[in-house]
Design a protein around this motif. Structure first.
Motif, PDB file in Angstrom:
ATOM      1  N   THR A  30     -66.365  91.211 -51.474  1.00  0.00           N
ATOM      2  CA  THR A  30     -66.587  92.591 -52.055  1.00  0.00           C
ATOM      3  C   THR A  30     -65.541  93.441 -52.226  1.00  0.00           C
ATOM      4  O   THR A  30     -65.359  94.038 -53.199  1.00  0.00           O
ATOM      5  N   GLN A  31     -64.803  93.811 -51.156  1.00  0.00           N
ATOM      6  CA  GLN A  31     -63.572  94.797 -51.298  1.00  0.00           C
ATOM      7  C   GLN A  31     -62.439  94.346 -52.114  1.00  0.00           C
ATOM      8  O   GLN A  31     -61.939  94.718 -52.741  1.00  0.00           O
ATOM      9  N   PHE A  32     -62.284  92.709 -52.030  1.00  0.00           N
ATOM     10  CA  PHE A  32     -61.419  92.210 -52.935  1.00  0.00           C
ATOM     11  C   PHE A  32     -61.754  92.375 -54.242  1.00  0.00           C
ATOM     12  O   PHE A  32     -60.753  92.525 -55.197  1.00  0.00           O
ATOM     13  N   ILE A  33     -63.072  92.251 -54.597  1.00  0.00           N
ATOM     14  CA  ILE A  33     -63.371  92.233 -56.168  1.00  0.00           C
ATOM     15  C   ILE A  33     -63.225  93.870 -56.554  1.00  0.00           C
ATOM     16  O   ILE A  33     -62.833  94.039 -57.621  1.00  0.00           O
ATOM     17  N   LYS A  34     -63.426  94.738 -55.682  1.00  0.00           N
ATOM     18  CA  LYS A  34     -63.346  95.991 -56.081  1.00  0.00           C
ATOM     19  C   LYS A  34     -61.891  96.573 -56.256  1.00  0.00           C
ATOM     20  O   LYS A  34     -61.483  97.462 -57.031  1.00  0.00           O
ATOM     21  N   VAL A  35     -60.934  96.091 -55.243  1.00  0.00           N
ATOM     22  CA  VAL A  35     -59.846  96.304 -55.433  1.00  0.00           C
ATOM     23  C   VAL A  35     -59.097  95.662 -56.802  1.00  0.00           C
ATOM     24  O   VAL A  35     -58.332  96.544 -57.408  1.00  0.00           O
ATOM     25  N   ALA A  71     -64.229  91.321 -63.113  1.00  0.00           N
ATOM     26  CA  ALA A  71     -64.412  92.495 -62.693  1.00  0.00           C
ATOM     27  C   ALA A  71     -63.121  93.715 -63.318  1.00  0.00           C
ATOM     28  O   ALA A  71     -63.492  94.629 -63.690  1.00  0.00           O
ATOM     29  N   LYS A  72     -61.870  93.087 -63.208  1.00  0.00           N
ATOM     30  CA  LYS A  72     -61.002  93.788 -63.767  1.00  0.00           C
ATOM     31  C   LYS A  72     -61.073  94.174 -65.235  1.00  0.00           C
ATOM     32  O   LYS A  72     -60.754  94.969 -65.735  1.00  0.00           O
ATOM     33  N   ARG A  73     -61.332  92.805 -66.006  1.00  0.00           N
ATOM     34  CA  ARG A  73     -61.538  92.829 -67.252  1.00  0.00           C
ATOM     35  C   ARG A  73     -62.380  93.658 -67.867  1.00  0.00           C
ATOM     36  O   ARG A  73     -62.073  94.728 -68.747  1.00  0.00           O
ATOM     37  N   ASP A  74     -63.449  93.927 -67.112  1.00  0.00           N
ATOM     38  CA  ASP A  74     -64.673  94.752 -67.308  1.00  0.00           C
ATOM     39  C   ASP A  74     -64.375  96.062 -67.167  1.00  0.00           C
ATOM     40  O   ASP A  74     -64.602  97.199 -67.945  1.00  0.00           O
ATOM     41  N   CYS A  90     -62.332 104.104 -55.487  1.00  0.00           N
ATOM     42  CA  CYS A  90     -60.914 103.542 -55.050  1.00  0.00           C
ATOM     43  C   CYS A  90     -60.467 104.437 -54.226  1.00  0.00           C
ATOM     44  O   CYS A  90     -59.700 103.877 -53.162  1.00  0.00           O
ATOM     45  N   ALA A  91     -60.917 105.709 -54.247  1.00  0.00           N
ATOM     46  CA  ALA A  91     -60.222 106.699 -53.073  1.00  0.00           C
ATOM     47  C   ALA A  91     -60.771 106.034 -51.816  1.00  0.00           C
ATOM     48  O   ALA A  91     -60.164 106.650 -50.621  1.00  0.00           O
ATOM     49  N   VAL A  92     -62.031 105.744 -51.646  1.00  0.00           N
ATOM     50  CA  VAL A  92     -62.488 105.256 -50.434  1.00  0.00           C
ATOM     51  C   VAL A  92     -62.289 104.257 -50.034  1.00  0.00           C
ATOM     52  O   VAL A  92     -62.141 103.659 -48.651  1.00  0.00           O
TER      53      VAL A  92
END
Length: 95
Positions: A30-35, A71-74, A90-92
């Motif tokens: 999940t963190q990897f996708i958010k990154v 997710a990056k494309r979106d 992203c700050a978190v």
């Protein structure tokens, strides 16, 4: 001889601790996708997340990498509203 074995045990314990620290630094899926989304931020923030993404991509399941790329494309297509939302989220994330 006893000092040799003591030194070997200490060296083994130290290497185990190093492996544990390295394992803790790995991002969850999940963190990897958010990154991956955070990579779209402009400037140094985006570069920081790109480096974090690359460091955590190796050994990651293909379907997780595909989700991260989607997710990056979106995020890139999201416009100003998405950029503002990502800046806060992203700050978190930064470990």
């Amino acid at each position: 001889m006893r000092t040799f074995f003591t030194a070997m045990i200490i060296a083994a314990a130290a290497s185990s601790a190093t492996v544990a620290v390295a394992a803790e630094a790995r991002l969850s899926d999940t963190q990897f996708i958010k990154v991956a989304q955070c990579r779209t931020l402009p400037g140094a923030d985006g570069e920081k997340f790109t480096a974090l993404y690359k460091a955590n991509k190796r050994g990651r399941a293909d379907h997780v990498v595909d989700k991260a790329d989607a997710a990056k494309r979106d995020a890139e297509r999201g416009g100003a509203d998405m950029a503002a939302k990502l800046a806060q989220e992203c700050a978190v994330i930064v470990p």
